[in-house]
Design a protein around this motif. Structure first.
Motif, PDB file in Angstrom:
ATOM      1  N   ASP A 107       0.857  -1.209   0.000  1.00 59.73           N
ATOM      2  CA  ASP A 107       0.000   0.000   0.000  1.00 59.73           C
ATOM      3  C   ASP A 107       0.872   1.231   0.000  1.00 59.73           C
ATOM      4  OD1 ASP A 107       1.058   0.184   2.487  1.00 59.73           O
ATOM      5  OD2 ASP A 107      -0.820  -0.304   3.576  1.00 59.73           O
ATOM      6  N   ALA A 108       0.279   2.404   0.079  1.00 63.40           N
ATOM      7  CA  ALA A 108       1.022   3.662  -0.020  1.00 63.40           C
ATOM      8  C   ALA A 108       2.000   3.825   1.125  1.00 63.40           C
ATOM      9  CB  ALA A 108       0.047   4.853  -0.070  1.00 63.40           C
ATOM     10  N   SER A 109       1.708   3.123   2.238  1.00 67.94           N
ATOM     11  CA  SER A 109       2.644   3.250   3.371  1.00 67.94           C
ATOM     12  C   SER A 109       3.676   2.115   3.345  1.00 67.94           C
ATOM     13  CB  SER A 109       1.857   3.198   4.689  1.00 67.94           C
ATOM     14  OG  SER A 109       1.227   1.914   4.780  1.00 67.94           O
ATOM     15  N   LEU A 110       3.791   1.457   2.190  1.00 76.00           N
ATOM     16  CA  LEU A 110       4.806   0.433   1.937  1.00 76.00           C
ATOM     17  C   LEU A 110       4.564  -0.880   2.681  1.00 76.00           C
ATOM     18  CD1 LEU A 110       8.013   2.635   1.847  1.00 76.00           C
ATOM     19  CD2 LEU A 110       7.096   1.304  -0.050  1.00 76.00           C
ATOM     20  N   THR A 137      14.439  -2.256  -0.093  1.00 78.84           N
ATOM     21  CA  THR A 137      13.222  -2.217  -0.902  1.00 78.84           C
ATOM     22  C   THR A 137      12.494  -0.904  -0.687  1.00 78.84           C
ATOM     23  OG1 THR A 137      13.109  -4.545  -0.307  1.00 78.84           O
ATOM     24  CG2 THR A 137      11.259  -3.665  -1.563  1.00 78.84           C
ATOM     25  N   GLN A 138      12.389  -0.546   0.543  1.00 83.93           N
ATOM     26  CA  GLN A 138      11.677   0.685   0.856  1.00 83.93           C
ATOM     27  C   GLN A 138      12.377   1.890   0.236  1.00 83.93           C
ATOM     28  OE1 GLN A 138      10.767   1.079   5.009  1.00 83.93           O
ATOM     29  NE2 GLN A 138       9.676  -0.894   5.088  1.00 83.93           N
ATOM     30  N   SER A 139      13.724   1.906   0.320  1.00 81.11           N
ATOM     31  CA  SER A 139      14.484   3.029  -0.266  1.00 81.11           C
ATOM     32  C   SER A 139      14.195   3.115  -1.757  1.00 81.11           C
ATOM     33  CB  SER A 139      15.979   2.823  -0.086  1.00 81.11           C
ATOM     34  OG  SER A 139      16.273   2.583   1.247  1.00 81.11           O
ATOM     35  N   ALA A 140      14.151   1.943  -2.417  1.00 79.39           N
ATOM     36  CA  ALA A 140      13.893   1.937  -3.862  1.00 79.39           C
ATOM     37  C   ALA A 140      12.496   2.465  -4.160  1.00 79.39           C
ATOM     38  CB  ALA A 140      14.046   0.526  -4.404  1.00 79.39           C
ATOM     39  N   CYS A 141      11.511   2.077  -3.308  1.00 84.30           N
ATOM     40  CA  CYS A 141      10.141   2.511  -3.550  1.00 84.30           C
ATOM     41  C   CYS A 141      10.019   4.015  -3.387  1.00 84.30           C
ATOM     42  CB  CYS A 141       9.198   1.796  -2.575  1.00 84.30           C
ATOM     43  SG  CYS A 141       8.972   0.066  -3.050  1.00 84.30           S
ATOM     44  N   VAL A 186       6.353  -4.473  -6.037  1.00 86.17           N
ATOM     45  CA  VAL A 186       7.783  -4.793  -5.860  1.00 86.17           C
ATOM     46  C   VAL A 186       8.062  -6.176  -6.463  1.00 86.17           C
ATOM     47  CG1 VAL A 186       9.597  -5.229  -4.173  1.00 86.17           C
ATOM     48  CG2 VAL A 186       7.931  -3.421  -3.766  1.00 86.17           C
ATOM     49  N   GLY A 187       9.020  -6.224  -7.316  1.00 84.27           N
ATOM     50  CA  GLY A 187       9.477  -7.509  -7.878  1.00 84.27           C
ATOM     51  C   GLY A 187      10.875  -7.813  -7.356  1.00 84.27           C
TER      52      GLY A 187
END
Ligand code: ADP
Length: 672
Positions: A107-110, A137-141, A186-187
């Motif tokens: 979701d928008a909050s990862l 992953t979060q940094s990439a998002c 996320v892949g």
């Protein structure tokens, strides 16, 4: 017919051949080493190029693969599918893109709101929960939301238990609906599977392919062998948000020296062989040219040997004949087979008897006997036969058949004799008038003595004077004898025909001609003086000929004196004295006008004469006769103190003969 070795100029010694060989070997070694090095260098650079090309190709493929992944994920992110539908699409994506291990919805909050794992792979976060490995992953998002396009995360290691794990890199795409962020997709991409998806089995066999970090630490690798670390190439594969460093390491090591050395050796030896073949070919050409030249010169020599008129014969040091030419065989009447390998006794009996004396290069006359028994004179010149090193291997000789020359000489001698006889007859003819004049004196004396005697006998008183009658008779006898002598001297002169060379006293020669000379001198009112050295020297000569010469010279002198006035009286001197060098000089000196400068060159020419009744043969005959005797005939003018010519002196020399023993003894006694 065997061929003797002929002398040839010795070749100069080869200049330091060993130096050339050393240089050649060193050159070959350097060339070979250089060849090896060049080959190895070439091989290495080829290998490196190949690795570079492979790396570039792989990087391009990786970029393409990741681009596809990005596209597919972005397409999935854009759809607003209900949960079930999304899962099906995600599963289809995972099946088509093997490197994708998992797709998550957030979701928008990862926060993860749904995830599908690749059914062909062990679920990623089965050992460690997702939230423990979520930072990258979060940094990439966040970066994806900011950039407005999918972004890749740093890679991280996901343990899968039993010491195994997977290096994973996440791709995060933001889901935006009406400019509002609705969530993220996320892949998770397995770097190992990513590498495997692009490499070919062929590549994998020979190369180690890996992703490395900036410090060179290997993250994942594929390919069966370990890289040798010699031919390596690195490429950065840039993707949004992250970049991967591709490292390809060839399993091939440095090019080996040994295979290259053998290659180089083979190559070098082939080159050498080629060179040798070239040299040989060149040598062959030279050889065949030399052979042709040799053949030509041999043919030339053969033609020369066969056409030359002189006989050629070579012998070895033992005296065996090693070569004869056709002329020689023709000369002696033997075939080469009968002569080769034998001594020379067959045709040279003297040599067989006395092998010591050898004819030199000056030539020597000898007599050969032909097969048919014909004896003939030959002139032989012999010289040493040298081989190429200058060593004597035998003798070579030329033999010239002198028979023809002898025949010509005989003919010319006969002609000369005939000429002389003619000249003598001419002289006699000339003397006939002289003779009649000369005989006149004794004949008139006889006539007057006879008349006186008759008168005495007719006179009865006179008859009583036997002493007077006797005297008259004696005078008659004397005069008759004188007349007879005069006639005999002419007869003697004309008839003498023997041509033997015998020793004779010079005074006897002069005495023999004196009556004739005096006869002629008397007619010209000239006086004749004779001066012969005592004891009279003996000479070796043909008496008749020399007397003829003396008569001719004396007659010429008397005739010369007739043509001018002499002071104080016409005088002809005949002188004979030994010269001391084994020669005796005869001189006939007159008081005539001498021989003019213009006549000097001509007076010995046959038929040259300045006298009306002359034949011009006298002097030419004289010279021939003297030269045949081995002497020389010459003349000079006599001069007085003022340089005026007072006469001519004709002189000639003859070989002195040993004195008679009695004479020699008396001479010794005289000397003592
Ligand atoms: P001929 O006596 O028949 O003339 P010779 O051969 O004897 O032939 O002489 C050739 C010539 O040489 C003579 O004609 C003469 O001119 C010259 N000659 C010969 N002897 C004498 C001499 N004693 N003095 C001067 N001239 C001479």
């Amino acid at each position: 017919m065997s061929t003797p070795t002929l002398s040839a100029p010795s070749l100069p010694a080869p200049p330091r051949r060993w130096l050339w060989w050393t240089m050649l070997i060193a050159l070959i070694a350097v060339a070979q080493t250089w060849l090896v090095w060049l080959t190895m260098d070439f091989q290495a650079s080829r290998q490196q190029q190949r690795v570079d090309a492979i790396t570039a190709e792989l990087a391009a493929q990786l970029r393409h693969r990741l681009f596809i992944d990005t596209q597919r994920l972005a397409a999935l992110a854009d759809s607003t599918q209900p949960s079930g539908e999304w899962r099906r699409e995600a599963a289809a994506l995972l099946l088509s893109q093997r490197e994708l291990l998992r797709v998550e919805r957030r979701d928008a909050s990862l926060k993860v709101i749904g995830a599908v794992d690749n059914p062909l792979h062990k679920p990623l976060f089965s050992v460690l929960p997702r939230d423990q490995l979520d930072f990258a992953t979060q940094s990439a998002c966040i970066a994806a939301r900011r950039a407005g396009e999918p972004q890749y995360s740093q890679s991280y290691f996901v343990p899968l238990g039993n010491g195994l794990g997977e290096e994973v890199m996440d791709l995060c795409a933001a889901q935006v609906s009406d400019a509002h962020l609705t969530g993220y997709l996320v892949g998770s991409i397995s770097l190992g599977a990513l590498l495997e998806s692009v490499e070919s089995p062929d590549l994998a066999r020979n190369h180690e392919i890996s992703f490395v970090e900036g410090d060179g630490t290997r993250i994942v690798r594929t390919g069966s062998p370990h890289g040798a670390g010699v031919f390596v190439a690195d490429r950065v594969v840039g993707v949004p948000g992250h970049s991967l460093q591709l490292h390809v390491d060839s399993a091939a090591g440095r090019p080996g020296v040994i295979p290259n050395l053998s290659t180089a050796l083979v190559l070098g030896l082939s080159l050498l062989l080629f060179g040798v073949v070239l040299v040989l070919a060149h040598d062959m050409r030279r050889r065949s040219r030399a052979e042709r030249a040799l053949g030509e010169s041999l043919a030339f020599r053969k033609a020369m040997e066969d056409s030359v008129l002189a006989g050629l014969r070579a012998r070895d040091m033992q005296g065996r004949v090693t070569f004869v030419n056709q002329a020689f065989c023709d000369m002696v009447g033997y075939t080469p087979g009968q002569l080769l390998g034998r001594g020379e006794e067959r045709y040279w009996p003297e040599v067989a008897a006395a092998p010591g004396g050898r004819p030199g290069s000056q030539g020597q006359e000898a007599e050969f006997v032909s097969n048919a028994g014909r004896r003939f004179p030959v002139m032989i010149h012999e010289s040493p036969l040298l081989d190429a090193d200058g060593r004597q291997t035998g003798w070579i000789c030329t033999a010239l058949d002198l028979s023809a020359q002898r025949r010509i000489e005989d003919v010319s001698r006969l002609q000369q004799e005939r000429l002389q006889a003619t000249a003598r007859l001419a002289t006699v003819g000339e003397m006939a008038s002289l003779l009649s004049h000369e005989l006149n004196q004794p004949l008139s004396a006889i006539t007057s003595f006879a008349a006186g005697s008759i008168n005495l006998m007719n006179d009865p008183q006179g008859a009583a004077e036997p002493p007077l009658l006797l005297q008259a008779m004696e005078r008659i006898a004397e005069q008759s004898e004188r007349a007879g002598r005069i006639i005999r001297s002419v007869q003697d002169f004309v008839r003498r025909r023997e041509h033997e060379r015998l020793p004779i006293e010079a005074d006897l020669l002069v005495e023999a001609i004196l009556p004739l000379v005096r006869m002629q001198a008397r007619r010209s009112s000239a006086r004749v003086e004779v001066h012969v050295a005592q004891p009279a020297p003996r000479v070796l000569c043909d008496r008749t000929m020399i007397e003829q010469v003396l008569i001719n010279l004396a007659r010429n002198g008397i005739q010369a004196m007739e043509s001018c006035v002499q002071e104080p009286e016409p005088l002809l001197r005949i002188e004979v004295f030994p010269l001391g060098n084994g020669l005796v000089e005869f001189a006939v000196v007159d008081r005539g006008p001498g021989v003019g400068e213009e006549l000097r060159a001509q007076i010995f020419t046959p038929f040259f004469t300045t006298r009306e009744e002359g034949m011009g043969l006298g002097l030419s005959l004289c010279r021939t006769v003297i030269e045949q005797h081995g002497g020389s005939l010459d003349f000079d003018n006599l001069l007085d103190a003022t340089g005026r010519v007072t006469g001519a002196r004709f002189r000639f020399t003859l070989t002195a003969a040993p004195r008679r023993r009695a004479q020699a003894a008396s001479q010794e006694g005289h000397d003592a």
